[in-house]
Each structure stands twice: as structure tokens, then as C-alpha cells.
Design an enzyme around this catalytic site. Structure first.
Site, PDB file in Angstrom:
ATOM      1  N   ARG A  27       0.553  -1.146   0.020  1.00  0.00           N
ATOM      2  CA  ARG A  27       0.037   0.125   0.096  1.00  0.00           C
ATOM      3  C   ARG A  27       0.848   1.388  -0.069  1.00  0.00           C
ATOM      4  O   ARG A  27       0.368   2.257   0.519  1.00  0.00           O
ATOM      5  CB  ARG A  27      -1.173  -0.240   1.179  1.00  0.00           C
ATOM      6  CG  ARG A  27      -1.989  -0.942   0.979  1.00  0.00           C
ATOM      7  CD  ARG A  27      -3.063  -0.261   0.293  1.00  0.00           C
ATOM      8  NE  ARG A  27      -4.217  -1.448  -0.202  1.00  0.00           N
ATOM      9  CZ  ARG A  27      -5.513  -1.373   0.591  1.00  0.00           C
ATOM     10  NH1 ARG A  27      -5.919  -0.550   1.484  1.00  0.00           N
ATOM     11  NH2 ARG A  27      -6.040  -2.489   0.401  1.00  0.00           N
ATOM     12  N   ARG A  31      -3.697   6.334   0.327  1.00  0.00           N
ATOM     13  CA  ARG A  31      -3.954   7.364   0.878  1.00  0.00           C
ATOM     14  C   ARG A  31      -2.914   8.246   1.936  1.00  0.00           C
ATOM     15  O   ARG A  31      -3.141   9.381   2.334  1.00  0.00           O
ATOM     16  CB  ARG A  31      -5.519   7.272   1.586  1.00  0.00           C
ATOM     17  CG  ARG A  31      -6.331   7.014   0.719  1.00  0.00           C
ATOM     18  CD  ARG A  31      -7.639   6.658   1.333  1.00  0.00           C
ATOM     19  NE  ARG A  31      -7.320   5.083   2.025  1.00  0.00           N
ATOM     20  CZ  ARG A  31      -8.139   4.344   2.505  1.00  0.00           C
ATOM     21  NH1 ARG A  31      -9.338   4.499   2.586  1.00  0.00           N
ATOM     22  NH2 ARG A  31      -7.608   3.155   2.691  1.00  0.00           N
ATOM     23  N   ARG A  40      -6.814  10.916  -6.554  1.00  0.00           N
ATOM     24  CA  ARG A  40      -8.428  10.195  -6.138  1.00  0.00           C
ATOM     25  C   ARG A  40      -9.434  10.919  -6.200  1.00  0.00           C
ATOM     26  O   ARG A  40     -10.341  10.696  -6.675  1.00  0.00           O
ATOM     27  CB  ARG A  40      -8.098   9.576  -4.606  1.00  0.00           C
ATOM     28  CG  ARG A  40      -9.168   8.961  -4.119  1.00  0.00           C
ATOM     29  CD  ARG A  40      -9.415   7.609  -5.005  1.00  0.00           C
ATOM     30  NE  ARG A  40     -10.549   6.792  -4.105  1.00  0.00           N
ATOM     31  CZ  ARG A  40     -11.661   6.982  -4.487  1.00  0.00           C
ATOM     32  NH1 ARG A  40     -12.092   7.781  -5.490  1.00  0.00           N
ATOM     33  NH2 ARG A  40     -12.703   6.198  -3.712  1.00  0.00           N
ATOM     34  N   ASP A  77      -6.780  -3.486  -7.696  1.00  0.00           N
ATOM     35  CA  ASP A  77      -7.280  -4.153  -6.291  1.00  0.00           C
ATOM     36  C   ASP A  77      -7.587  -5.604  -6.560  1.00  0.00           C
ATOM     37  O   ASP A  77      -8.021  -6.143  -7.603  1.00  0.00           O
ATOM     38  CB  ASP A  77      -8.679  -3.428  -6.082  1.00  0.00           C
ATOM     39  CG  ASP A  77      -9.056  -3.637  -4.563  1.00  0.00           C
ATOM     40  OD1 ASP A  77      -8.173  -3.041  -3.888  1.00  0.00           O
ATOM     41  OD2 ASP A  77      -9.740  -4.550  -4.406  1.00  0.00           O
ATOM     42  N   TYR A 152     -14.842 -12.162   0.072  1.00  0.00           N
ATOM     43  CA  TYR A 152     -15.687 -11.245  -0.356  1.00  0.00           C
ATOM     44  C   TYR A 152     -16.985 -11.224  -1.175  1.00  0.00           C
ATOM     45  O   TYR A 152     -18.065 -10.963  -0.942  1.00  0.00           O
ATOM     46  CB  TYR A 152     -14.883  -9.991  -0.861  1.00  0.00           C
ATOM     47  CG  TYR A 152     -13.738  -9.392   0.029  1.00  0.00           C
ATOM     48  CD1 TYR A 152     -14.252  -8.163   0.613  1.00  0.00           C
ATOM     49  CD2 TYR A 152     -12.421  -9.994   0.147  1.00  0.00           C
ATOM     50  CE1 TYR A 152     -13.292  -7.673   1.526  1.00  0.00           C
ATOM     51  CE2 TYR A 152     -11.768  -9.240   0.964  1.00  0.00           C
ATOM     52  CZ  TYR A 152     -11.966  -8.063   1.498  1.00  0.00           C
ATOM     53  OH  TYR A 152     -11.103  -7.401   2.421  1.00  0.00           O
TER      54      TYR A 152
HETATM   55  O1  CP3 Z   1      -0.033   0.143  -3.060  1.00  0.00           O
HETATM   56  C1  CP3 Z   1      -0.307  -0.987  -3.126  1.00  0.00           C
HETATM   57  O2  CP3 Z   1      -0.296  -1.630  -2.356  1.00  0.00           O
HETATM   58  C2  CP3 Z   1      -1.093  -1.352  -4.665  1.00  0.00           C
HETATM   59  C3  CP3 Z   1      -2.427  -1.390  -4.634  1.00  0.00           C
HETATM   60  C4  CP3 Z   1      -3.405  -2.059  -3.912  1.00  0.00           C
HETATM   61  C5  CP3 Z   1      -4.687  -1.879  -3.547  1.00  0.00           C
HETATM   62  N1  CP3 Z   1      -5.451  -2.795  -2.872  1.00  0.00           N
HETATM   63  C6  CP3 Z   1      -5.137  -0.244  -3.589  1.00  0.00           C
HETATM   64  C7  CP3 Z   1      -6.438   0.045  -2.713  1.00  0.00           C
HETATM   65  C8  CP3 Z   1      -3.312  -3.319  -3.479  1.00  0.00           C
HETATM   66  C9  CP3 Z   1      -2.202  -4.507  -3.565  1.00  0.00           C
HETATM   67  C10 CP3 Z   1      -4.590  -3.840  -2.913  1.00  0.00           C
HETATM   68  C11 CP3 Z   1      -4.893  -5.289  -2.583  1.00  0.00           C
HETATM   69  C12 CP3 Z   1      -6.107  -5.483  -1.651  1.00  0.00           C
HETATM   70  N2  CP3 Z   1      -7.502  -4.848  -1.904  1.00  0.00           N
HETATM   71  C13 CP3 Z   1      -6.275  -6.304  -0.622  1.00  0.00           C
HETATM   72  C14 CP3 Z   1      -5.013  -7.297  -0.037  1.00  0.00           C
HETATM   73  C15 CP3 Z   1      -4.102  -6.563   0.698  1.00  0.00           C
HETATM   74  C16 CP3 Z   1      -4.555  -6.094   2.197  1.00  0.00           C
HETATM   75  O3  CP3 Z   1      -4.335  -4.771   2.529  1.00  0.00           O
HETATM   76  O4  CP3 Z   1      -4.898  -7.042   2.804  1.00  0.00           O
HETATM   77  C17 CP3 Z   1      -7.581  -6.403  -0.161  1.00  0.00           C
HETATM   78  C18 CP3 Z   1      -7.967  -7.288   1.104  1.00  0.00           C
HETATM   79  C19 CP3 Z   1      -8.276  -5.373  -0.700  1.00  0.00           C
HETATM   80  C20 CP3 Z   1      -9.630  -4.973  -0.856  1.00  0.00           C
HETATM   81  C21 CP3 Z   1     -10.027  -3.532  -0.427  1.00  0.00           C
HETATM   82  N3  CP3 Z   1      -9.401  -2.557  -1.586  1.00  0.00           N
HETATM   83  C22 CP3 Z   1     -10.363  -3.211   0.604  1.00  0.00           C
HETATM   84  C23 CP3 Z   1     -10.904  -4.009   1.590  1.00  0.00           C
HETATM   85  C24 CP3 Z   1     -10.553  -1.760   0.588  1.00  0.00           C
HETATM   86  C25 CP3 Z   1     -10.983  -0.839   1.536  1.00  0.00           C
HETATM   87  C26 CP3 Z   1     -10.395  -0.514   2.767  1.00  0.00           C
HETATM   88  C27 CP3 Z   1      -9.508   0.625   2.389  1.00  0.00           C
HETATM   89  O5  CP3 Z   1      -8.253   0.641   2.603  1.00  0.00           O
HETATM   90  O6  CP3 Z   1      -9.941   1.764   2.091  1.00  0.00           O
HETATM   91  C28 CP3 Z   1      -9.694  -1.477  -0.691  1.00  0.00           C
HETATM   92  C29 CP3 Z   1      -9.628  -0.110  -1.299  1.00  0.00           C
HETATM   93  C30 CP3 Z   1      -8.224   0.273  -1.647  1.00  0.00           C
HETATM   94  N4  CP3 Z   1      -7.488  -0.333  -2.528  1.00  0.00           N
HETATM   95  C31 CP3 Z   1      -7.820   1.359  -1.546  1.00  0.00           C
HETATM   96  C32 CP3 Z   1      -6.440   1.520  -2.196  1.00  0.00           C
HETATM   97  C33 CP3 Z   1      -5.415   2.368  -2.398  1.00  0.00           C
HETATM   98  C34 CP3 Z   1      -8.405   2.737  -0.882  1.00  0.00           C
HETATM   99  C35 CP3 Z   1      -9.347   3.211  -1.746  1.00  0.00           C
HETATM  100  C36 CP3 Z   1      -9.460   4.623  -1.948  1.00  0.00           C
HETATM  101  O7  CP3 Z   1      -8.451   5.380  -2.532  1.00  0.00           O
HETATM  102  O8  CP3 Z   1     -10.689   5.415  -1.705  1.00  0.00           O
END
Ligand code: CP3
Length: 343
Positions: A27, A31, A40, A77, A152
Site C-alpha cells: 500500500r 492515501r 483520487r 485491487d 468477499y
Molecule cells: O500500493 C499498493 O499496495 C497497490 C495497490 C493495492 C490496493 N489494494 C489499492 C487500494 C493493493 C495491492 C490492494 C490489495 C487489496 N485490496 C487487498 C489485499 C491486501 C490487504 O491490504 O490486505 C484487499 C483485502 C483489498 C480489498 C480492498 N480494497 C479493501 C478492503 C479496501 C477498502 C479498505 C481501504 O483501505 O480503503 C480497498 C480499497 C483500496 N485498495 C484503496 C487502495 C489505495 C483505498 C481506496 C480509496 O483510495 O478510496
């Protein structure tokens, strides 16, 4: 590629012990960066952001400009696959992912071939990033682990997974068939990513915790092994990083049975476990606590030194045990990157 330009990440994944480990953070794009929040705010929604190669490439590159990371991870994602298979997916602001009802499994199965084409924008993002990134910095592609994605798809949102686990007991055949469909679409998606420019492939099994040994074999080890084998059968030799987060004592079983080059360890992994995996020929990635990165101070410095000492004597990729928290001070990230890259 000449030795001098072989990115450190790829050398570590090839089993080399380096003078200092390569570093990147889960990540790292997101954010915690003000420039990400600005980008974003211009996107219609998170899903369209992920499917816009120009914006997604920019989000992937933002942390690479700010920090001396050795690898970029494509901005995408894990929930893009269920969407590509025909299940509705959206993100509720401030809450997280929501999914529509789980379609009939055979309907999903009928969409596997078409699903890769619906994810072609992610391939385009990878090609753009690879063209812009310096040759000594590697590019990582990824997908979710089939079980994590299935939780999910079954529960329709993030949860404590008790619903999905219960479903896996009560509807075993249906869940096994769903995992087969996910293995197939994930393998095709990862082959596409490798061909588009991904130099390493990571499987995020974020919800590997709480599974009994037999369930872990069935829901995690089997599907991961099948993905790697399918990708290899397609002629793709790109190294894999497997991340069975929360697997605890079952990590050793995972490492013994899944032919990944590297195992990403979470926060609870003992130093001795990492050393043991290294001795068995695996590259180890992890496992700094994201809460400690946010907290900072002498405790953070001490823990960074402890990881370098414990795992730096074998093939090692410095990383966190889970993703950067959005309210992590940027100075803490810069400080750790600076320390690791001068070691
Ligand atoms: O920088 C990185 O790591 C690359 C991008 C990346 C994202 N999601 C972007 C993202 C990666 C590798 C993921 C993987 C992901 N997505 C996982 C596995 C890794 C982990 O953290 O456990 C999971 C479970 C998800 C599903 C997911 N996506 C959730 C549960 C959420 C909401 C929670 C949150 O953090 O907001 C997301 C959204 C998400 N994926 C965001 C980002 C940058 C935030 C969304 C936003 O900017 O509004």
C-alpha cells in the site's frame, strides 16, 4: 539484462543474499500520500480509477518519485476479478467494498475466458509504468488469493470471515468449484500481467487466518499451488511472492508445498521462522508492524535494525507485515527507506 541492471528485487527473488535488502511497502501507493488524495479526488470512483491506465500509472509512480523504493506495485485491487467475472462490486466511501449477490458458479465459470480481456486496462497500466520506471527498479503485479477473494464474494463485504468459513463447511462442493473458477481466472490474469511488464507476481491471501490445517490445505495451499503451476505451464517464469497473511504455524507447510520463490511474512512471524525458510531456499519478505511504522521513534529504529540483523544474512526483501495505514506520517516512511537503502 546485464548484471548491473538486474533490479535488486529480482536478485533477492533469485535467492541472492545482497549487501542490503531491496525495500518496498505494501500500500505504498495510496492515501498516506497527499498527491494520491488529490488524484483520487479527480476519479469518478475507485473502480474506474483502477481501470484508467493513465491515472493508475500515475498512482503507481507517485511513491517511486517520493521514496527510494526498489519496486513499484501496480495500482489495482484484488476485487477487480469478481467484477470481471460478472459480480457487481463497488466501494462505499469511508466504509470499503460492497458486492452484489453471488452469481451461480457455472455462470461465473462461463465468464473466465472473457474476464482477462475485461482486465486489459491493468496490463496497459503495467506497460506504461514499465516504460517510465528506471531499469534498476522492479515492477510487481498481483492478484488476490482465491480464498480471500471468495470471502468477499460470499459475504458481500469485508467481514470477520465467519460467514464464508461456515459456507465452506456447509457448501463444500460449491466453494471448491468457486475456488477452481478463481484459480483459472487468476492464473490467466497473472500471465497477462507478466506479458505486459510485471517482473514479479504477488498473491495476496490477506485472510488466511483462522483456518484449521485441513481447511488451509484445501482453501489456500491447493489453489496457490494450482495458480503457480498454471502460470508456469503457460511458459511464464516470472517469480512469485506468496502472502498467506495470518497463517501462523501453517506458514511452514505453505512454504514446503507451494512453489513460490518468496514467502511474505506477517507481523507475528518469529525471526527463527524466517531464517528457517531462508535455509530451505525461500526468499523472505516482511514483516515490520504497520502500527510501529506509524508510531515511529526509537522503537521503530530498533525493530528495523532487528529485522536487518535477523534476516539480512539470507535472501530478504524488506517490507511491512501488512499495508501502510493511511494516517502514517510520510517522514516515518522516508526514514525507514533511508536506513535500509544505506545498510
Ligand atoms: O500500493 C499498493 O499496495 C497497490 C495497490 C493495492 C490496493 N489494494 C489499492 C487500494 C493493493 C495491492 C490492494 C490489495 C487489496 N485490496 C487487498 C489485499 C491486501 C490487504 O491490504 O490486505 C484487499 C483485502 C483489498 C480489498 C480492498 N480494497 C479493501 C478492503 C479496501 C477498502 C479498505 C481501504 O483501505 O480503503 C480497498 C480499497 C483500496 N485498495 C484503496 C487502495 C489505495 C483505498 C481506496 C480509496 O483510495 O478510496
Amino acid at each position: 539484462m546485464t548484471e548491473a541492471f538486474q533490479p535488486l528485487l529480482l536478485r533477492a527473488l533469485a535467492g541472492e543474499t545482497l549487501p542490503r535488502p531491496p525495500i518496498w511497502f505494501m500500500r505504498q501507493a495510496g492515501r498516506c500520500l497527499p498527491e494520491y488524495r488529490e488524484l483520487r479526488s479527480r476519479a469518478k470512483d475507485f473502480i474506474s480509477f483502477c481501470h484508467d491506465p493513465e491515472m493508475a500509472a500515475e498512482a503507481t509512480l507517485q511513491p517511486m518519485r517520493r521514496f527510494a523504493f526498489d519496486a513499484a506495485i501496480v495500482f489495482a485491487d484484488i476485487l477487480l476479478i469478481p467484477r470481471a467475472l460478472g459480480q457487481e462490486v463497488w466501494f462505499e466511501a469511508g466504509e470499503g467494498p460492497r458486492l452484489g449477490p453471488l452469481p451461480e458458479i457455472e455462470r461465473l465459470a462461463g465468464e473466465v475466458e472473457a474476464s482477462t480481456g475485461r482486465l486489459s486496462a491493468i496490463g496497459e497500466t503495467l506497460s506504461r509504468v514499465r516504460a517510465e520506471l528506471e531499469p534498476e527498479r522492479a515492477l510487481i503485479g498481483f492478484a488476490g488469493g482465491p480464498w480471500t477473494v471468495a470471502t468477499y464474494m460470499i459475504e458481500g463485504r469485508g467481514s470477520d470471515r465467519t460467514g464464508a468459513r461456515t459456507f465452506a463447511y456447509e457448501h463444500a462442493e460449491k466453494v471448491d468449484r468457486l475456488l477452481d473458477v478463481l484459480v483459472d481466472s487468476t492464473a490467466r490474469y497473472l500471465v497477462m500481467q507478466a506479458k505486459a511488464g510485471a517482473q514479479a507476481l504477488k498473491i495476496f491471501e490477506s485472510w488466511a487466518e483462522g483456518l484449521a490445517e485441513d481447511m488451509f490445505e484445501r482453501l489456500v495451499i491447493g489453489p496457490h499451488k494450482a495458480i503457480v503451476e498454471k502460470v508456469r505451464a503457460a511458459g511464464v517464469t516470472t517469480p512469485f511472492i506468496g502472502f498467506p497473511r495470518g497463517a501462523g504455524a501453517l506458514v511452514e507447510n505453505y512454504a514446503a508445498k507451494v512453489p513460490v520463490e518468496a514467502v511474505a511474512l506477517d507481523t507475528q512471524a518469529p525471526f527463527a521462522l524466517g531464517r528457517k525458510l531462508q535455509a530451505q531456499g525461500k526468499t523472505v519478505q516482511g514483516a515490520l508492524d504497520n502500527l510501529l511504522l506509524r508510531a515511529g521513534g526509537p522503537a521503530l529504529d530498533a525493530r528495523v535494525e532487528a529485522y536487518l540483523e535477523a534476516w539480512g544474512q539470507g535472501p530478504y526483501i524488506f517490507n511491512l507485515g501488512h499495508g501502510i495505514l493511511p494516517d502514517t506520517p510520510i517522514e516515518h516512511i522516508a526514514h525507514v527507506v533511508e536506513r535500509v537503502t544505506r545498510s
